[in-house]
Design an enzyme around this catalytic site. Structure first.
Site, mmCIF file in Angstrom:
data_model
loop_
_atom_site.group_PDB
_atom_site.id
_atom_site.type_symbol
_atom_site.label_atom_id
_atom_site.label_comp_id
_atom_site.label_asym_id
_atom_site.label_seq_id
_atom_site.Cartn_x
_atom_site.Cartn_y
_atom_site.Cartn_z
ATOM 1 N N VAL A 23 -14.139 38.706 -35.916
ATOM 2 C CA VAL A 23 -12.906 39.476 -36.193
ATOM 3 C C VAL A 23 -13.178 40.365 -37.672
ATOM 4 C CG1 VAL A 23 -10.707 39.244 -37.342
ATOM 5 C CG2 VAL A 23 -11.486 37.951 -35.124
ATOM 6 N N ASP A 67 -19.006 37.301 -47.058
ATOM 7 C CA ASP A 67 -19.499 35.938 -46.201
ATOM 8 C C ASP A 67 -20.078 34.882 -47.083
ATOM 9 O OD1 ASP A 67 -18.997 35.666 -42.556
ATOM 10 O OD2 ASP A 67 -20.438 34.170 -43.701
ATOM 11 N N THR A 73 -10.639 29.389 -37.680
ATOM 12 C CA THR A 73 -9.574 28.243 -37.643
ATOM 13 C C THR A 73 -9.734 27.425 -36.462
ATOM 14 O OG1 THR A 73 -8.245 29.913 -36.807
ATOM 15 C CG2 THR A 73 -7.625 29.669 -38.735
ATOM 16 N N CYS A 120 -10.471 31.050 -29.052
ATOM 17 C CA CYS A 120 -8.846 31.184 -28.973
ATOM 18 C C CYS A 120 -8.056 30.360 -27.978
ATOM 19 C CB CYS A 120 -8.705 32.805 -28.706
ATOM 20 S SG CYS A 120 -9.242 33.931 -30.327
ATOM 21 N N ARG A 142 -18.812 29.397 -27.733
ATOM 22 C CA ARG A 142 -18.210 28.600 -28.106
ATOM 23 C C ARG A 142 -17.267 27.900 -27.127
ATOM 24 N NH1 ARG A 142 -16.168 31.805 -33.427
ATOM 25 N NH2 ARG A 142 -15.952 33.389 -31.788
#
Ligand SMILES: NC(=O)c1ccc[n+]([C@@H]2O[C@H](COP(=O)([O-])OP(=O)(O)OC[C@H]3O[C@@H](n4cnc5c(N)ncnc54)[C@H](O)[C@@H]3O)[C@@H](O)[C@H]2O)c1
Length: 395
Positions: free
Chosen positions: A11, A30, A84, A253, A321
């Site tokens: 993102v 970062d 997150t 997500c 992931r």
């Protein structure tokens, strides 16, 4: 504008490059020093961003990656785009968001606009970010990212962008920034609406995918093709939206964000029953795949060589992931198969490397462009989770 983007993953790097391309001077911040070095030498780690595009932005002085927190001071806009994830109990882990907020509190003395693009539950901007940065009167907005990695039709520019701010000046400033590289800005009445819209979008996908995954199993047991039924239903011009079955859900997500909604739902005493059930169905798909593969091989795959083809969670991306391929491989091994996997995009994963596409059995989990169909079909038995190979077993 001088802009800082905290987090240079899928993102953050996308927003950094798109805003730098619109003429802003962007620092891609970062904590991963290796990544920063790689980016500054013009090497992109995202499929949709070419090395030459990144290199030209570095050369023009519009983009620089950094791990130095002092680069945040003096920026007009600071965007948070950090992970997150869920913790071990599948509860929201906001430690990265908190670390980003603390970074701003400790290093930024001049008023700025702080935007959160990380996906989280409603209330995150207000309670978990703004309240932690109480030393300076900044502006705060939420603008959840909707990027779909690998999607060539919908990108940052043409995907409508939601903005919800804590104050009208925050919304105005966010509109000015995002309006410089996004075609359509949609203002909503609060950051909580924007945050909730994003997790509801992903919950909608998670629940519908679970529905078709369950339906595919019902159809197979009835002896009809679930995919043909779905295609037939999709000819209805209204009131139906096509989703397709698969080996489960993956990525940062769909398997994760709905649990953020379930978490706050539980806090306010409304159990999120659809999310719970959808998780169960999607997480059980690898076991269903393996059970079908065993059935298709006369009841046993013990000592058979099985190659799992495509281990990233979606076609033409290298992201592994939460990929359902992991559970498919583990379950095949538990059932005595000798398992390798083939995915040149992924290359290395879980301490193993991609193997040649050959075996007694091939299980196609994810189909990247350029799949060697002849090699796949040379395997004695093929199970297709993608619905793209005619005449073989599959879902
Ligand atoms: N990947 C997607 O398709 C997608 C789409 C929409 C929204 N999102 C959301 O966007 C957020 C970011 O996801 P992503 O896929 O870009 O993650 P990612 O793992 O690809 O990248 C996150 C980056 O943040 C860095 N980071 C972590 N803590 C940091 C800190 N304190 N300061 C600076 N950098 C830090 C990491 O080193 C990493 O490079 C998540 O909330 C995710 O849910 C992701």
């Amino acid at each position: 504008m001088r802009v800082a983007i905290i987090g240079q993953g899928y993102v953050g790097l996308t927003i950094a490059v798109d805003s730098a391309g619109a003429g802003h001077t962007v620092v891609g911040f970062d904590v991963n020093a290796e990544l920063v070095k790689k980016l500054n030498s013009g090497h992109s780690h995202i499929e949709g961003i070419t090395n030459s595009h990144l290199g030209s932005l570095i050369e023009s002085g519009n983009y620089l990656a950094s791990s130095n927190p002092s680069t945040l001071e003096g920026c007009e806009v600071i965007v948070i785009a950090v992970p997150t994830p869920l913790d071990d109990q599948r509860n929201p882990d906001l430690s990265f968001v908190h670390a980003a907020a603390d970074l701003i509190a400790e290093n930024v003395q001049s008023p700025t606009l702080v935007v959160n693009e990380s996906t989280s539950y409603p209330g995150t901007l207000r309670r978990e970010i703004a309240s932690r940065i109480s030393n300076i009167e900044h502006l705060y907005a939420s603008s959840p990212e909707r990027v779909d990695p690998g999607n060539t039709q919908w990108g940052t520019k043409n995907t409508p962008r939601l903005i919800g701010g804590l104050t009208p000046p925050a919304v105005a400033k966010a509109r000015e920034f995002y309006g410089s590289f996004c075609d359509t800005i949609i203002e909503v009445s609060s950051p909580e609406i924007a945050e909730a819209a994003k997790i509801f979008e992903n919950t909608f996908r998670q629940v519908n995918i679970a529905l078709v995954n369950e339906f595919a199993q019902i159809a197979d047991a009835l002896g009809i093709s679930g995919r043909e039924v779905i295609s037939a239903a999709a000819t209805k011009p209204y009131g139906f939206m096509e989703f397709n079955p698969g080996p489960g859900v993956g990525g940062h997500c769909i398997p994760v964000d709905p649990s953020y909604l379930a978490h706050v739902a539980n806090q306010v005493g409304v159990p999120a029953t659809f999310i719970k059930r959808a998780n169960e169905v999607n997480l059980a798909m690898p076991a269903y795949v393996v059970q079908r593969v065993i059935a298709g091989n006369g009841g046993s795959i013990a000592s058979k060589s099985v190659v799992v083809v495509g281990v990233s969670y979606k076609a033409n991306v290298a992201d592994t992931r939460e990929t359902p391929a992991a559970a498919v491989i583990d379950l095949l091994r538990e059932n005595g198969a000798i398992v390798s996997w083939h995915d040149d995009l992924v290359g290395n994963w879980r301490g193993e490397t991609t193997a040649p596409l050959k075996g007694d059995v091939a299980v196609l989990v994810t189909r990247h462009n350029g799949l060697d169909l002849a090699a796949l079909q040379a395997c004695g038995y093929v199970f297709d989770c993608t619905g793209t190979i005619a005449g073989v077993d599959g879902i």
